[in-house]
Design a protein around this motif. Sequence first.
Motif, short mmCIF file in Angstrom:
data_model
loop_
_atom_site.label_atom_id
_atom_site.label_comp_id
_atom_site.label_asym_id
_atom_site.label_seq_id
_atom_site.Cartn_x
_atom_site.Cartn_y
_atom_site.Cartn_z
N GLY A 86 -28.19 6.49 4.80
CA GLY A 86 -26.76 6.66 4.55
C GLY A 86 -26.06 5.41 4.05
N ILE A 87 -26.75 4.26 3.99
CA ILE A 87 -26.14 3.02 3.53
C ILE A 87 -26.99 2.42 2.43
CG2 ILE A 87 -25.45 0.69 4.18
CD1 ILE A 87 -24.99 1.68 7.00
N ASN A 88 -26.38 2.14 1.31
CA ASN A 88 -27.07 1.48 0.21
C ASN A 88 -26.84 -0.02 0.34
OD1 ASN A 88 -28.17 0.63 -2.16
ND2 ASN A 88 -26.96 2.00 -3.48
N LEU A 89 -27.85 -0.75 0.83
CA LEU A 89 -27.70 -2.18 1.08
C LEU A 89 -27.56 -2.99 -0.21
CD1 LEU A 89 -30.09 -2.85 4.09
CD2 LEU A 89 -27.61 -2.70 4.07
N ASP A 90 -28.10 -2.49 -1.29
CA ASP A 90 -27.91 -3.19 -2.56
C ASP A 90 -26.43 -3.19 -2.96
OD1 ASP A 90 -30.58 -3.74 -2.80
OD2 ASP A 90 -31.01 -1.99 -4.05
N LEU A 91 -25.77 -2.05 -2.78
CA LEU A 91 -24.35 -1.95 -3.10
C LEU A 91 -23.51 -2.80 -2.14
CD1 LEU A 91 -22.16 -0.66 -4.85
CD2 LEU A 91 -22.11 1.24 -3.21
N VAL A 92 -23.87 -2.79 -0.87
CA VAL A 92 -23.15 -3.63 0.11
C VAL A 92 -23.29 -5.10 -0.27
CG1 VAL A 92 -23.10 -4.38 2.53
CG2 VAL A 92 -23.33 -1.95 1.98
N GLY A 93 -24.48 -5.51 -0.67
CA GLY A 93 -24.69 -6.90 -1.09
C GLY A 93 -23.88 -7.25 -2.32
N LEU A 94 -23.83 -6.35 -3.29
CA LEU A 94 -23.03 -6.61 -4.49
C LEU A 94 -21.54 -6.72 -4.17
CD1 LEU A 94 -24.76 -4.28 -7.11
CD2 LEU A 94 -24.75 -6.78 -7.06
N ILE A 95 -21.08 -5.87 -3.25
CA ILE A 95 -19.67 -5.93 -2.84
C ILE A 95 -19.37 -7.26 -2.14
CG2 ILE A 95 -17.95 -4.92 -1.29
CD1 ILE A 95 -19.21 -2.17 -1.98
N LEU A 96 -20.27 -7.69 -1.26
CA LEU A 96 -20.06 -8.96 -0.57
C LEU A 96 -20.05 -10.14 -1.55
CD1 LEU A 96 -22.22 -8.58 2.66
CD2 LEU A 96 -19.74 -8.57 2.47
N MET A 97 -20.95 -10.11 -2.53
CA MET A 97 -20.97 -11.18 -3.53
C MET A 97 -19.69 -11.18 -4.36
SD MET A 97 -24.83 -11.63 -4.96
CE MET A 97 -25.08 -9.95 -5.47
N ALA A 98 -19.20 -10.00 -4.73
CA ALA A 98 -17.96 -9.92 -5.51
C ALA A 98 -16.76 -10.44 -4.72
CB ALA A 98 -17.72 -8.48 -5.96
N VAL A 99 -16.69 -10.07 -3.44
CA VAL A 99 -15.59 -10.56 -2.60
C VAL A 99 -15.67 -12.07 -2.44
CG1 VAL A 99 -14.66 -10.50 -0.25
CG2 VAL A 99 -15.23 -8.38 -1.39
N GLY A 100 -16.88 -12.60 -2.27
CA GLY A 100 -17.05 -14.05 -2.15
C GLY A 100 -16.66 -14.79 -3.40
N ILE A 101 -17.01 -14.26 -4.56
CA ILE A 101 -16.66 -14.91 -5.83
C ILE A 101 -15.16 -14.86 -6.07
CG2 ILE A 101 -16.90 -14.70 -8.34
CD1 ILE A 101 -19.83 -13.86 -7.80
N ILE A 102 -14.55 -13.71 -5.79
CA ILE A 102 -13.10 -13.60 -5.96
C ILE A 102 -12.38 -14.52 -4.98
CG2 ILE A 102 -11.13 -12.03 -5.65
CD1 ILE A 102 -12.98 -9.81 -6.74
N GLY A 103 -12.85 -14.59 -3.74
CA GLY A 103 -12.25 -15.49 -2.75
C GLY A 103 -12.36 -16.94 -3.15
N THR A 104 -13.50 -17.33 -3.71
CA THR A 104 -13.68 -18.70 -4.17
C THR A 104 -12.72 -19.02 -5.30
OG1 THR A 104 -16.01 -18.62 -3.56
CG2 THR A 104 -15.35 -20.36 -5.08
#
Length: 99
Positions: free
Chosen positions: A26-44
Motif C-alpha cells: 500500500g506504500i510506494n517507497l520510491d514515491l515517498v523518497g522522491l517527495i522527501l527529496m523535493a521537500v528538502g530541495i525546496i526547503g534548502t
Amino acid sequence: MGLGVCIILIAVGAILTFASDWEIEGINLDLVGLILMAVGIIGTAVYTSILRMRRPPCGRGGGVRGPRRAGGRSGPRGGAGGRGAGVHPRRTGGPKDAA
C-alpha cells in the motif's frame, strides 16, 4: 525548518528511492523518497533565499552599524569609552571667562 533538516530530508529520500529494496503493501517507497527529496530541495532554496535577505551585503559600506567615528568606538552610547557622547565643550581660558 533549518538547513540541517533539509539536508536530512534529501538524504533519507535518496536512501528510500535509490538504496532500499523494501516493499510495504500500500506504500510506494520510491514515491515517498522522491517527495522527501523535493521537500528538502525546496526547503534548502527557501532557507538560503531568506538568509540572503537578512544578511547585509559584503564589501563597501558601513555594514549594520554604519561608518565608524574618528574618535573610536561607535555604538549606542557613542565614543569615549561609554562616557557620554564624547563631545566636550570648548574651554576658552579658565575662571576669567566665567563672567
